[in-house]
Design a protein around this motif. Sequence first.
Motif, PDB file in Angstrom:
ATOM      1  N   ALA A   8       1.920  21.838  94.494  1.00 60.35           N
ATOM      2  CA  ALA A   8       1.541  23.249  94.560  1.00 60.35           C
ATOM      3  C   ALA A   8       2.630  24.058  95.266  1.00 60.35           C
ATOM      4  O   ALA A   8       2.972  25.170  94.835  1.00 60.35           O
ATOM      5  CB  ALA A   8       0.203  23.401  95.284  1.00 60.35           C
ATOM      6  N   ASP A   9       3.201  23.511  96.353  1.00 60.08           N
ATOM      7  CA  ASP A   9       4.292  24.199  97.052  1.00 60.08           C
ATOM      8  C   ASP A   9       5.494  24.387  96.128  1.00 60.08           C
ATOM      9  O   ASP A   9       6.097  25.469  96.075  1.00 60.08           O
ATOM     10  CB  ASP A   9       4.721  23.404  98.283  1.00 60.08           C
ATOM     11  N   ALA A  10       5.851  23.328  95.398  1.00 58.15           N
ATOM     12  CA  ALA A  10       7.012  23.389  94.510  1.00 58.15           C
ATOM     13  C   ALA A  10       6.796  24.403  93.398  1.00 58.15           C
ATOM     14  O   ALA A  10       7.707  25.170  93.047  1.00 58.15           O
ATOM     15  CB  ALA A  10       7.287  22.005  93.925  1.00 58.15           C
ATOM     16  N   GLU A  14       8.855  27.866  92.605  1.00 55.07           N
ATOM     17  CA  GLU A  14       9.476  28.093  91.302  1.00 55.07           C
ATOM     18  C   GLU A  14       9.028  29.423  90.699  1.00 55.07           C
ATOM     19  O   GLU A  14       9.835  30.180  90.157  1.00 55.07           O
ATOM     20  CB  GLU A  14       9.126  26.945  90.358  1.00 55.07           C
ATOM     21  N   ILE A  15       7.745  29.743  90.811  1.00 57.78           N
ATOM     22  CA  ILE A  15       7.232  30.999  90.285  1.00 57.78           C
ATOM     23  C   ILE A  15       7.815  32.173  91.055  1.00 57.78           C
ATOM     24  O   ILE A  15       8.129  33.232  90.476  1.00 57.78           O
ATOM     25  CB  ILE A  15       5.694  31.000  90.315  1.00 57.78           C
ATOM     26  N   ALA A  16       7.981  32.008  92.361  1.00 63.14           N
ATOM     27  CA  ALA A  16       8.578  33.083  93.164  1.00 63.14           C
ATOM     28  C   ALA A  16      10.014  33.362  92.716  1.00 63.14           C
ATOM     29  O   ALA A  16      10.467  34.516  92.731  1.00 63.14           O
ATOM     30  CB  ALA A  16       8.551  32.700  94.644  1.00 63.14           C
ATOM     31  N   ARG A  17      10.730  32.312  92.299  1.00 62.19           N
ATOM     32  CA  ARG A  17      12.123  32.486  91.858  1.00 62.19           C
ATOM     33  C   ARG A  17      12.213  32.984  90.426  1.00 62.19           C
ATOM     34  O   ARG A  17      12.999  33.887  90.130  1.00 62.19           O
ATOM     35  CB  ARG A  17      12.888  31.161  91.961  1.00 62.19           C
ATOM     36  N   ARG A  18      11.410  32.406  89.515  1.00 66.89           N
ATOM     37  CA  ARG A  18      11.573  32.627  88.083  1.00 66.89           C
ATOM     38  C   ARG A  18      10.552  33.557  87.476  1.00 66.89           C
ATOM     39  O   ARG A  18      10.739  34.066  86.374  1.00 66.89           O
ATOM     40  CB  ARG A  18      11.472  31.288  87.341  1.00 66.89           C
ATOM     41  N   GLY A  19       9.428  33.756  88.144  1.00 69.95           N
ATOM     42  CA  GLY A  19       8.320  34.455  87.536  1.00 69.95           C
ATOM     43  C   GLY A  19       7.360  33.460  86.914  1.00 69.95           C
ATOM     44  O   GLY A  19       7.526  32.233  87.037  1.00 69.95           O
ATOM     45  N   PHE A 185       1.236  33.095  90.459  1.00 69.27           N
ATOM     46  CA  PHE A 185       0.593  32.876  91.759  1.00 69.27           C
ATOM     47  C   PHE A 185       0.363  34.238  92.388  1.00 69.27           C
ATOM     48  O   PHE A 185       1.304  35.030  92.541  1.00 69.27           O
ATOM     49  CB  PHE A 185       1.464  32.003  92.662  1.00 69.27           C
ATOM     50  N   ASP A 186      -0.897  34.536  92.732  1.00 72.86           N
ATOM     51  CA  ASP A 186      -1.233  35.895  93.201  1.00 72.86           C
ATOM     52  C   ASP A 186      -1.264  36.027  94.716  1.00 72.86           C
ATOM     53  O   ASP A 186      -1.782  37.020  95.251  1.00 72.86           O
ATOM     54  CB  ASP A 186      -2.568  36.343  92.602  1.00 72.86           C
ATOM     55  N   GLY A 187      -0.723  35.030  95.410  1.00 72.01           N
ATOM     56  CA  GLY A 187      -0.729  35.056  96.869  1.00 72.01           C
ATOM     57  C   GLY A 187      -1.796  34.179  97.472  1.00 72.01           C
ATOM     58  O   GLY A 187      -1.700  33.803  98.646  1.00 72.01           O
TER      59      GLY A 187
END
Length: 375
Positions: A8-10, A14-19, A185-187
């Motif tokens: 989940a962390d990974a 990844e979503i934070a970097r790539r969307g 990921f919505d936070g």
Amino acid sequence: MPHAATLADALRDEIARRGPISFRDFMDRALYDPVHGYYGSGRVRIGRGGDFFTNISVGPLFGRLLARQFVEMWMRLGKPAEFAIAEQGAHHGDFAADVLTALGEFASPCLAATSYWIIEPLAALQRMQQKKLAALTGSRVHWVDSLTDLAPFTGVHFSNELPDAFPVHRVVRRGDRWLERSVDFDGAQFVFVDAPLSNTALGTALDRLPSVADCYETEVNLAAPAWIGEVAARLQRGFILAIDYGYTRGEYYRPERDQGTLSAYSGHQRAGDPLARPGEIDLTAHVDFTSLAEAGIAAGLDLAGFTDQHHFMVGLGQLHFTGDNASPQEIRAFKTLMHPNLMGRSFHAICLARKVDELKLSGFRHSGDPNLALF
């Protein structure tokens, strides 16, 4: 770079970097990440004390019945001196052990011709299989990491509940077009969001689906027909036999099935959110058997059979049970495998063949024309 503490962390990083990422990629990581994935890490639990129940969980009878079918296949091929059984999705190796033991008991000439190949890319599972089969291996059991490493063979490729675990594309109909469901990921949690289709092959597959209503949500498995093509490329002569839960295409995409078949399981309970706890729970989707048949035919194979597991088991039971040779344990196991309210109706068997004169096998003796069923 060190591994993240959890999958989940990974994925959040990844979503934070790539969307947002496609659900297909999310499912692939959740199941097959070599460190944190449900299968890749060896975390998978099968049987009464695990997360899900499969044919092999019933006991050795399933392998013994399929051994009867493999012997018949060997005979249909003219009893070749070199006969390969290639299994993919072998989990802990129980099925292979049951088949080889059964062949040694009632089909020693077939066993003498047999080499058993397990296609297993996951190191954790391969170690478990080798431990399970240590007493049976000798030079008879072999491992390869992928289908491309498997030499062209004469024999049978077998799988039990394999394509249902292939990562699928999640899609939704919005008005007059299809959109792909991606993961953001919505936070606080992972959530589905709409996105354009990620590749043209997905659009082509969607064009073959029946007309559906607005907001119809489902999944498409592009990996399954591609896999059939890969197996067909290695099969010189013989059979592909796959058993799994699923539907024909017309049944799969019925109007009332507007939420698809995607499911998450933990401890034999269906989890409500397939995005929660990535890597800790099993993710699965039913199989579109029509797509497998289409891929096999496109690869030059003949469609040799299709039926539900109830009828398949009845056909094999007529091969296996003769006189009063059945123990009470085998009778109970057989009833579980073929019972319509257990596995008998939800699971199906499909068989494709190359260069085989007599296509109808005993497992399909109680089935009709597979072309009429699938197309």
